[in-house]
Design a protein around this motif. Structure first.
Motif, PDB file in Angstrom:
ATOM      1  N   ARG A 138       0.172  -1.834  -0.036  1.00  0.00           N
ATOM      2  CA  ARG A 138       0.033   0.171   0.019  1.00  0.00           C
ATOM      3  C   ARG A 138       0.613   1.801   0.202  1.00  0.00           C
ATOM      4  O   ARG A 138       0.435   1.972   0.100  1.00  0.00           O
ATOM      5  CB  ARG A 138      -0.998  -0.340   1.480  1.00  0.00           C
ATOM      6  N   LYS A 139       2.134   1.135   0.031  1.00  0.00           N
ATOM      7  CA  LYS A 139       2.753   2.137   0.170  1.00  0.00           C
ATOM      8  C   LYS A 139       4.185   2.119  -0.383  1.00  0.00           C
ATOM      9  O   LYS A 139       5.256   0.925   0.116  1.00  0.00           O
ATOM     10  CB  LYS A 139       2.956   3.129   1.431  1.00  0.00           C
ATOM     11  N   ARG A 140       5.108   3.150  -0.626  1.00  0.00           N
ATOM     12  CA  ARG A 140       6.442   2.909  -0.864  1.00  0.00           C
ATOM     13  C   ARG A 140       7.460   3.356   0.170  1.00  0.00           C
ATOM     14  O   ARG A 140       6.777   4.475   0.494  1.00  0.00           O
ATOM     15  CB  ARG A 140       6.988   3.631  -2.500  1.00  0.00           C
ATOM     16  N   ILE A 141       8.063   3.019   0.781  1.00  0.00           N
ATOM     17  CA  ILE A 141       9.413   3.272   1.795  1.00  0.00           C
ATOM     18  C   ILE A 141      10.724   2.813   1.665  1.00  0.00           C
ATOM     19  O   ILE A 141      11.065   2.096   0.448  1.00  0.00           O
ATOM     20  CB  ILE A 141       9.086   2.731   2.333  1.00  0.00           C
ATOM     21  N   ASN A 142      11.266   3.870   1.892  1.00  0.00           N
ATOM     22  CA  ASN A 142      12.955   3.855   1.458  1.00  0.00           C
ATOM     23  C   ASN A 142      13.614   3.567   3.440  1.00  0.00           C
ATOM     24  O   ASN A 142      13.045   3.239   4.447  1.00  0.00           O
ATOM     25  CB  ASN A 142      13.868   4.817   1.030  1.00  0.00           C
ATOM     26  N   PHE A 143      14.102   1.986   3.134  1.00  0.00           N
ATOM     27  CA  PHE A 143      14.863   0.901   4.062  1.00  0.00           C
ATOM     28  C   PHE A 143      15.644   2.361   5.273  1.00  0.00           C
ATOM     29  O   PHE A 143      15.528   2.185   6.413  1.00  0.00           O
ATOM     30  CB  PHE A 143      15.186  -0.368   3.753  1.00  0.00           C
ATOM     31  N   GLU A 144      16.408   2.886   4.463  1.00  0.00           N
ATOM     32  CA  GLU A 144      17.692   3.812   5.376  1.00  0.00           C
ATOM     33  C   GLU A 144      16.497   4.620   5.547  1.00  0.00           C
ATOM     34  O   GLU A 144      16.538   5.186   6.868  1.00  0.00           O
ATOM     35  CB  GLU A 144      17.902   4.779   4.328  1.00  0.00           C
ATOM     36  N   ASN A 145      15.401   5.441   5.745  1.00  0.00           N
ATOM     37  CA  ASN A 145      14.285   6.615   6.198  1.00  0.00           C
ATOM     38  C   ASN A 145      13.471   5.475   7.170  1.00  0.00           C
ATOM     39  O   ASN A 145      13.637   6.259   7.517  1.00  0.00           O
ATOM     40  CB  ASN A 145      12.950   7.080   4.952  1.00  0.00           C
ATOM     41  N   GLU A 146      13.442   4.894   6.844  1.00  0.00           N
ATOM     42  CA  GLU A 146      12.225   3.807   8.282  1.00  0.00           C
ATOM     43  C   GLU A 146      13.793   3.881   9.670  1.00  0.00           C
ATOM     44  O   GLU A 146      13.660   4.798  10.921  1.00  0.00           O
ATOM     45  CB  GLU A 146      11.586   2.197   8.033  1.00  0.00           C
ATOM     46  N   ILE A 147      14.361   3.684   9.140  1.00  0.00           N
ATOM     47  CA  ILE A 147      16.125   3.203  10.572  1.00  0.00           C
ATOM     48  C   ILE A 147      16.350   4.675  10.724  1.00  0.00           C
ATOM     49  O   ILE A 147      16.498   4.672  11.756  1.00  0.00           O
ATOM     50  CB  ILE A 147      17.010   3.096   9.594  1.00  0.00           C
ATOM     51  N   LYS A 148      15.963   5.223  10.031  1.00  0.00           N
ATOM     52  CA  LYS A 148      16.562   6.635  10.770  1.00  0.00           C
ATOM     53  C   LYS A 148      15.416   7.422  11.925  1.00  0.00           C
ATOM     54  O   LYS A 148      15.864   7.950  12.829  1.00  0.00           O
ATOM     55  CB  LYS A 148      16.891   8.183   9.569  1.00  0.00           C
ATOM     56  N   LYS A 149      13.886   6.852  11.395  1.00  0.00           N
ATOM     57  CA  LYS A 149      12.913   6.932  12.803  1.00  0.00           C
ATOM     58  C   LYS A 149      13.254   6.329  13.822  1.00  0.00           C
ATOM     59  O   LYS A 149      12.831   6.845  14.672  1.00  0.00           O
ATOM     60  CB  LYS A 149      11.483   6.440  11.685  1.00  0.00           C
TER      61      LYS A 149
END
Length: 262
Positions: A107-118
């Motif tokens: 349902r949505k596009r994500i970048n693994f790096e951005n999630e790890i930054k969270k």
């Protein structure tokens, strides 16, 4: 109240119920603060469930990993990839996975790096991650994980095939009928296996079976009048005490309400 107003009121109530059902209950999928993928962790990287849910076999609650535990890995695994590097893409069960443009949960596009930054942000702010629960048990009931895991029940029985999905969702109703049907099936198998060793168990009353299941043991004389000969020398010890047969009691007797209810 006029007939027309009554009809409008009823229709409004029905509309509210339908909207609430489709918006909040049907195929309920909580939105987590971080797009944590069970598929990537449990499937691709083969991390066992008990690594993150460390208390599942020791307590009634499975436990959720702390930010510190997550950072123990992600301090080194930061998922930084060059979007132009074709080597960043890998295959899992016939699916091509792009860490820089991953279709999360369909349902949505994500970048693994951005999630790890969270995740790193929570660590730096010294904040806990407030994960959203998606399995609810009524307050008057309880679901202890420990006996279910010790019995050999797989996580996917209630949580689905977590190795192949990003975000688990309820696959069962978690209603009394579903629980009882499973317990009765397992319990019957226990007694069937036990009867092969001690055929006289079939002669016990329901009360005696219930007591046996609760305590995990049965008085030898309940099954055998000549229990010393039937059960061997080990039951001749401590002659002044009641001779008991120990059984496996991982599955509680379902007819006792206190098994599942407070």
């Amino acid at each position: 109240m006029s007939k027309k107003l009554t009809i409008v009121t009823i229709l409004a109530l029905l509309a509210t119920v339908l909207i609430s059902y489709f918006a909040f209950f049907k195929d309920y999928e909580p939105h987590q603060p971080i797009a944590f993928s069970h598929k990537i962790h449990s499937g691709v990287n083969e991390i066992p469930c008990t690594y993150c849910h460390a208390y599942v076999g020791k307590s009634s609650q499975p436990g959720i990993p702390s930010v510190m535990e997550c950072m123990g890995c992600h301090k080194y695994v930061n998922a930084k990839y060059d979007p132009k590097d074709p080597k960043r893409i890998y295959e899992y069960n016939g699916e091509l996975i792009d860490p820089t443009n991953y279709l999360y949960d369909g349902r949505k596009r994500i970048n693994f790096e951005n999630e790890i930054k969270k995740l790193t942000g929570y660590w730096e702010r010294k904040e806990s991650i407030v994960w959203v629960n998606y399995h609810y048990v009524p307050e008057h009931a309880k679901f202890p994980h420990k006996p279910h895991i010790r019995y050999g029940l797989e996580c996917k029985t209630c949580h689905g095939d977590v190795e192949n999905i990003d975000q688990p969702r309820p696959i069962t109703t978690m209603q009394m009928g579903w629980c009882i049907s499973c317990h009765e099936e397992k319990l019957q198998k226990k007694f069937d296996d036990f009867e092969k060793i001690h055929p006289n168990i079939s002669k016990l009353s329901e009360h005696e079976k219930r007591n046996m299941s609760h305590t995990g043991r049965i008085q030898s004389r309940k099954l055998y009048k000549d229990f010393d000969r039937k059960l061997g020398d080990e039951h001749k010890l401590n002659k002044g005490k009641e001779k008991l047969i120990n059984i496996n009691k991982e599955v509680a007797w379902l007819k006792d309400c206190s098994t599942c209810h407070y």
